[in-house]
Design a protein around this motif. Structure first.
Motif, PDB file in Angstrom:
ATOM      1  N   GLN A  80       0.831  -1.200   0.000  1.00  0.00           N
ATOM      2  CA  GLN A  80       0.000   0.000   0.000  1.00  0.00           C
ATOM      3  C   GLN A  80       0.867   1.253   0.000  1.00  0.00           C
ATOM      4  O   GLN A  80       1.801   1.360   0.798  1.00  0.00           O
ATOM      5  N   PHE A  81       0.536   2.170  -0.899  1.00  0.00           N
ATOM      6  CA  PHE A  81       1.267   3.437  -0.975  1.00  0.00           C
ATOM      7  C   PHE A  81       0.280   4.490  -1.456  1.00  0.00           C
ATOM      8  O   PHE A  81      -0.278   4.376  -2.547  1.00  0.00           O
ATOM      9  N   ILE A  82       0.054   5.468  -0.615  1.00  0.00           N
ATOM     10  CA  ILE A  82      -0.978   6.447  -0.908  1.00  0.00           C
ATOM     11  C   ILE A  82      -0.686   7.161  -2.229  1.00  0.00           C
ATOM     12  O   ILE A  82       0.444   7.562  -2.500  1.00  0.00           O
ATOM     13  N   ASN A 314      -7.344   2.583   1.630  1.00  0.00           N
ATOM     14  CA  ASN A 314      -8.193   1.782   2.514  1.00  0.00           C
ATOM     15  C   ASN A 314      -9.648   2.245   2.460  1.00  0.00           C
ATOM     16  O   ASN A 314     -10.308   2.425   3.489  1.00  0.00           O
ATOM     17  N   ASN A 315     -10.119   2.488   1.232  1.00  0.00           N
ATOM     18  CA  ASN A 315     -11.500   2.898   0.965  1.00  0.00           C
ATOM     19  C   ASN A 315     -11.842   4.281   1.511  1.00  0.00           C
ATOM     20  O   ASN A 315     -13.023   4.617   1.679  1.00  0.00           O
ATOM     21  N   GLU A 316     -10.838   5.083   1.793  1.00  0.00           N
ATOM     22  CA  GLU A 316     -11.060   6.453   2.264  1.00  0.00           C
ATOM     23  C   GLU A 316     -10.620   7.439   1.186  1.00  0.00           C
ATOM     24  O   GLU A 316      -9.499   7.362   0.673  1.00  0.00           O
ATOM     25  N   SER A 317     -11.493   8.383   0.849  1.00  0.00           N
ATOM     26  CA  SER A 317     -11.178   9.382  -0.168  1.00  0.00           C
ATOM     27  C   SER A 317     -10.246  10.441   0.409  1.00  0.00           C
ATOM     28  O   SER A 317     -10.430  10.885   1.553  1.00  0.00           O
ATOM     29  N   VAL A 318      -9.252  10.847  -0.395  1.00  0.00           N
ATOM     30  CA  VAL A 318      -8.197  11.731   0.097  1.00  0.00           C
ATOM     31  C   VAL A 318      -7.914  12.840  -0.921  1.00  0.00           C
ATOM     32  O   VAL A 318      -7.773  12.577  -2.112  1.00  0.00           O
ATOM     33  N   TYR A 319      -7.853  14.097  -0.435  1.00  0.00           N
ATOM     34  CA  TYR A 319      -7.435  15.211  -1.284  1.00  0.00           C
ATOM     35  C   TYR A 319      -5.910  15.167  -1.462  1.00  0.00           C
ATOM     36  O   TYR A 319      -5.163  14.875  -0.514  1.00  0.00           O
ATOM     37  N   ILE A 320      -5.441  15.482  -2.668  1.00  0.00           N
ATOM     38  CA  ILE A 320      -4.012  15.652  -2.923  1.00  0.00           C
ATOM     39  C   ILE A 320      -3.768  17.135  -3.148  1.00  0.00           C
ATOM     40  O   ILE A 320      -4.285  17.728  -4.107  1.00  0.00           O
ATOM     41  N   ILE A 321      -3.011  17.767  -2.259  1.00  0.00           N
ATOM     42  CA  ILE A 321      -2.787  19.212  -2.301  1.00  0.00           C
ATOM     43  C   ILE A 321      -1.287  19.498  -2.316  1.00  0.00           C
ATOM     44  O   ILE A 321      -0.544  19.026  -1.452  1.00  0.00           O
ATOM     45  N   SER A 322      -0.842  20.252  -3.314  1.00  0.00           N
ATOM     46  CA  SER A 322       0.562  20.679  -3.367  1.00  0.00           C
ATOM     47  C   SER A 322       0.677  22.095  -2.822  1.00  0.00           C
ATOM     48  O   SER A 322      -0.306  22.846  -2.800  1.00  0.00           O
ATOM     49  N   PHE A 323       1.862  22.454  -2.363  1.00  0.00           N
ATOM     50  CA  PHE A 323       2.052  23.802  -1.832  1.00  0.00           C
ATOM     51  C   PHE A 323       3.447  24.324  -2.162  1.00  0.00           C
ATOM     52  O   PHE A 323       4.412  23.553  -2.288  1.00  0.00           O
ATOM     53  N   THR A 324       3.522  25.619  -2.333  1.00  0.00           N
ATOM     54  CA  THR A 324       4.784  26.325  -2.593  1.00  0.00           C
ATOM     55  C   THR A 324       4.840  27.543  -1.688  1.00  0.00           C
ATOM     56  O   THR A 324       3.795  28.086  -1.301  1.00  0.00           O
ATOM     57  N   LYS A 330       8.939  28.482   3.743  1.00  0.00           N
ATOM     58  CA  LYS A 330      10.210  27.779   3.529  1.00  0.00           C
ATOM     59  C   LYS A 330      10.077  26.522   2.682  1.00  0.00           C
ATOM     60  O   LYS A 330      11.018  26.104   2.023  1.00  0.00           O
ATOM     61  N   TYR A 331       8.912  25.871   2.723  1.00  0.00           N
ATOM     62  CA  TYR A 331       8.817  24.512   2.199  1.00  0.00           C
ATOM     63  C   TYR A 331       8.041  24.417   0.889  1.00  0.00           C
ATOM     64  O   TYR A 331       7.181  25.241   0.588  1.00  0.00           O
ATOM     65  N   VAL A 332       8.346  23.354   0.158  1.00  0.00           N
ATOM     66  CA  VAL A 332       7.589  22.975  -1.023  1.00  0.00           C
ATOM     67  C   VAL A 332       7.284  21.492  -0.894  1.00  0.00           C
ATOM     68  O   VAL A 332       8.124  20.712  -0.440  1.00  0.00           O
ATOM     69  N   GLY A 333       6.051  21.091  -1.245  1.00  0.00           N
ATOM     70  CA  GLY A 333       5.747  19.678  -1.078  1.00  0.00           C
ATOM     71  C   GLY A 333       4.305  19.351  -1.380  1.00  0.00           C
ATOM     72  O   GLY A 333       3.602  20.077  -2.094  1.00  0.00           O
ATOM     73  N   LYS A 334       3.839  18.251  -0.776  1.00  0.00           N
ATOM     74  CA  LYS A 334       2.515  17.719  -1.077  1.00  0.00           C
ATOM     75  C   LYS A 334       1.936  17.081   0.185  1.00  0.00           C
ATOM     76  O   LYS A 334       2.658  16.434   0.946  1.00  0.00           O
ATOM     77  N   VAL A 335       0.624  17.294   0.398  1.00  0.00           N
ATOM     78  CA  VAL A 335      -0.064  16.677   1.533  1.00  0.00           C
ATOM     79  C   VAL A 335      -1.273  15.903   1.025  1.00  0.00           C
ATOM     80  O   VAL A 335      -1.861  16.247  -0.009  1.00  0.00           O
ATOM     81  N   PHE A 336      -1.631  14.853   1.778  1.00  0.00           N
ATOM     82  CA  PHE A 336      -2.790  14.012   1.469  1.00  0.00           C
ATOM     83  C   PHE A 336      -3.727  14.095   2.664  1.00  0.00           C
ATOM     84  O   PHE A 336      -3.371  13.660   3.768  1.00  0.00           O
ATOM     85  N   ILE A 337      -4.927  14.652   2.463  1.00  0.00           N
ATOM     86  CA  ILE A 337      -5.845  14.959   3.555  1.00  0.00           C
ATOM     87  C   ILE A 337      -7.191  14.284   3.306  1.00  0.00           C
ATOM     88  O   ILE A 337      -7.753  14.380   2.207  1.00  0.00           O
ATOM     89  N   SER A 338      -7.723  13.632   4.337  1.00  0.00           N
ATOM     90  CA  SER A 338      -9.004  12.944   4.229  1.00  0.00           C
ATOM     91  C   SER A 338     -10.112  13.934   3.857  1.00  0.00           C
ATOM     92  O   SER A 338     -10.227  15.008   4.459  1.00  0.00           O
ATOM     93  N   PHE A 378       0.284   8.421   8.294  1.00  0.00           N
ATOM     94  CA  PHE A 378      -0.620   7.928   9.323  1.00  0.00           C
ATOM     95  C   PHE A 378      -1.595   6.956   8.683  1.00  0.00           C
ATOM     96  O   PHE A 378      -2.047   7.154   7.559  1.00  0.00           O
ATOM     97  N   GLU A 379      -1.958   5.904   9.441  1.00  0.00           N
ATOM     98  CA  GLU A 379      -2.858   4.883   8.935  1.00  0.00           C
ATOM     99  C   GLU A 379      -4.097   4.815   9.829  1.00  0.00           C
ATOM    100  O   GLU A 379      -3.979   4.824  11.054  1.00  0.00           O
ATOM    101  N   LYS A 380      -5.268   4.745   9.199  1.00  0.00           N
ATOM    102  CA  LYS A 380      -6.509   4.723   9.967  1.00  0.00           C
ATOM    103  C   LYS A 380      -6.754   3.342  10.552  1.00  0.00           C
ATOM    104  O   LYS A 380      -6.713   2.342   9.853  1.00  0.00           O
ATOM    105  N   GLU A 381      -6.980   3.299  11.861  1.00  0.00           N
ATOM    106  CA  GLU A 381      -7.326   2.066  12.553  1.00  0.00           C
ATOM    107  C   GLU A 381      -8.562   2.354  13.394  1.00  0.00           C
ATOM    108  O   GLU A 381      -8.521   3.187  14.297  1.00  0.00           O
ATOM    109  N   ASN A 382      -9.665   1.681  13.071  1.00  0.00           N
ATOM    110  CA  ASN A 382     -10.956   1.966  13.684  1.00  0.00           C
ATOM    111  C   ASN A 382     -11.334   3.419  13.361  1.00  0.00           C
ATOM    112  O   ASN A 382     -11.455   3.773  12.214  1.00  0.00           O
TER     113      ASN A 382
END
Length: 492
Positions: A80-82, A314-324, A330-338, A378-382
């Motif tokens: 599994q890899f988001i 794991n059947n959970e929908s996730v937004y993919i958001i990049s930032f600059t 200071k940072y550049v990157g990407k976050v995955f948010i439920s 992070f992985e969802k458990e319950n």
């Protein structure tokens, strides 16, 4: 008919022999996980044995070593890899081909639906911290954790200006020898496996070490003789006496715990309190509380955010958001948010071009962070989210140009008496590359009684090795060492 029976019998025997061979072969599988398109290695892919809910992750180079003890050929192993489609395979199939290919699984921006039309992309990011207490576990729990630390230190300058010493063991000759033997470059690796007992309500924790292994370069190992001198001095401290480091108006007592238990010949004993203090600092990263390393969550106004699409894990929908970064970011990157809970599931980011972290010079002490790269999952458990792994790499420069005193003192009514003292001028310039990997192997919920009932030991043993020895970790679930670590050997 006879021929069919013979072939069927042959197939049955072959199957029995094959599955038996799986049990008889080495109790692990080593392989690599790659992206389907360009065959790029994928770091920190979650690998899970379905029936036991245990497994491992790929290392920073995309390779893995999976403990397969007790597995049957038909047992399912999940990769599994988001942002990528999950691949389920069997032990039998993985044994034949341990290289796995993962395909991206991202919905285009046109297909993404923001359920609350009033939300802007920046609002989605802000909701991570707003919902933090709801999303992340604050209960009592016990987690088995493997961590690996790597430090590469370049000594750009070291000058020790001897002033005086009333400590016989630290003579002017000893100080000169230390300065000459200080290596220009040193490398060290530290692997640590332990059970952690967490009180999520107070953010406190206790540690039950299982095994600690350290590999250091030969030149650095030679300095162990000087460490023995200091240990001997600190051990010879009577009641109401203590040691202190002083520089100008600043001073701090030295916390020293002497171990009275038996220590293996190739190991040394270290205070657990010092190691816990280091972990406490890292816990601020894990809890998203470090406002410096999580600047884009705490100060969203310093960043531009863009919704790239969505995926599912794991059947959970996730937004993919990049930032600059804007001017102050200071940072550049990407976050995955439920999309439902606004929990941060994954983040990967680094310093943007031309940016750097902390930078100060004050009273002869300087510090500059000139490189950072981090990743967390992070992985969802319950109904809550548990940390699965994090890693970060930091490059920083340390500069010290001050007079330093090491003092042995005795408590008195008004002013403590100085019994012994070493005074030197220290001019030091270090460039450090720090890399840390952290993998949560398994987690179980415990009650407050079990947390309170566990008592930590004051010290733990560290095994010293000349080169990586996989036998030391046989049967444990750890992060597969990189080729560089496997090939690293302390020169004789």
């Amino acid at each position: 008919m006879m021929l069919l029976k013979s072939l069927s019998r042959l197939a049955l025997i072959s199957s029995i022999l094959f599955f038996s061979s799986l049990d008889c072969q080495a109790q692990s599988i080593e392989g690599t996980v790659l992206e389907t398109g360009n065959k790029t290695a994928l770091p920190y892919v979650n690998i899970l044995i379905k029936k036991s809910n245990r497994g491992t992750i790929t290392n920073e180079s995309g390779t893995y070593s999976l403990n397969t003890k007790g597995l049957q050929g038909t047992d399912t192993i999940s990769f599994q890899f988001i942002g990528f489609k999950t691949v389920n395979t069997t032990y039998e199939q993985l044994s034949k081909n341990p290289t796995l290919l993962l395909t991206t699984d991202v919905m285009s921006i046109d297909e993404v639906v923001i359920t609350n039309k009033q939300l802007k992309v920046e609002d989605i990011v802000k909701n991570v911290l707003k919902n933090k207490e709801l999303n992340y576990n604050t209960n009592f729990q016990k987690t088995q954790i493997f961590s690996r630390e790597r430090y590469i230190t370049d000594v750009n300058k070291i000058e020790l200006d001897y002033k005086k010493s009333t400590i016989e063991e630290l003579s002017e000759e000893t100080i000169r020898n230390f300065e000459e033997k200080m290596p220009k470059t040193s490398t060290s690796y530290f692997d640590f496996l332990a059970d952690f007992y967490f009180n999520g309500q107070t953010s406190s924790f206790k540690i039950e070490p299982i095994q600690a292994v350290e590999l250091i370069s030969k030149d650095l190992a030679e300095l162990a003789n000087y460490e023995d001198v200091f240990n001997s001095l600190f051990a010879d401290t009577k009641d109401k006496e203590y040691w202190k480091i002083k520089s100008g108006m600043f001073g701090e007592k030295i916390d020293y715990e002497q171990d009275t238990t038996d220590v293996p010949e190739n190991a040394d004993s270290r205070p657990l309190s010092y190691f816990k203090a280091q972990l406490k600092e890292k816990s601020n990263y894990v809890t998203l509380e470090d406002k410096n390393l999580w600047e884009f969550l705490h100060k969203t106004g310093r960043y531009n955010f863009e919704l790239e699409g969505s995926t599912s894990v794991n059947n959970e929908s996730v937004y993919i958001i990049s930032f600059t970064p804007k001017k102050k970011g200071k940072y550049v990157g990407k976050v995955f948010i439920s999309t439902e809970t606004f929990a941060l599931l994954k983040a990967s980011y680094e310093y943007a071009d031309g940016k750097r972290g902390k930078n100060f010079n004050f009273l002869g002490v300087g510090y500059t962070e000139n490189g950072f790269k981090g990743s967390i999952y992070f992985e969802k458990e319950n109904d809550t989210y548990q940390l699965k792994y994090f890693s970060f790499n930091k490059n920083y420069n340390i500069r010290i140009d001050r007079k330093i005193a090491l003092q042995k003192k005795r408590n008195r009514f008004l002013f403590d008496k100085t019994l012994k003292e070493l005074k030197i001028g220290l001019n030091l310039n270090l460039q450090v590359q720090e890399a840390i990997e952290y993998f949560a192997i398994k987690t179980e919920t415990i009650d407050e009684e079990k947390f309170d009932g566990f008592t930590e030991k004051k010290t733990f043993n560290v095994i010293h090795i000349d080169q990586f020895d996989e036998n030391l970790w046989k049967g444990y679930d750890i992060i597969e060492p990189t080729k560089k670590l496997k090939g690293y050997k302390k020169l004789k």
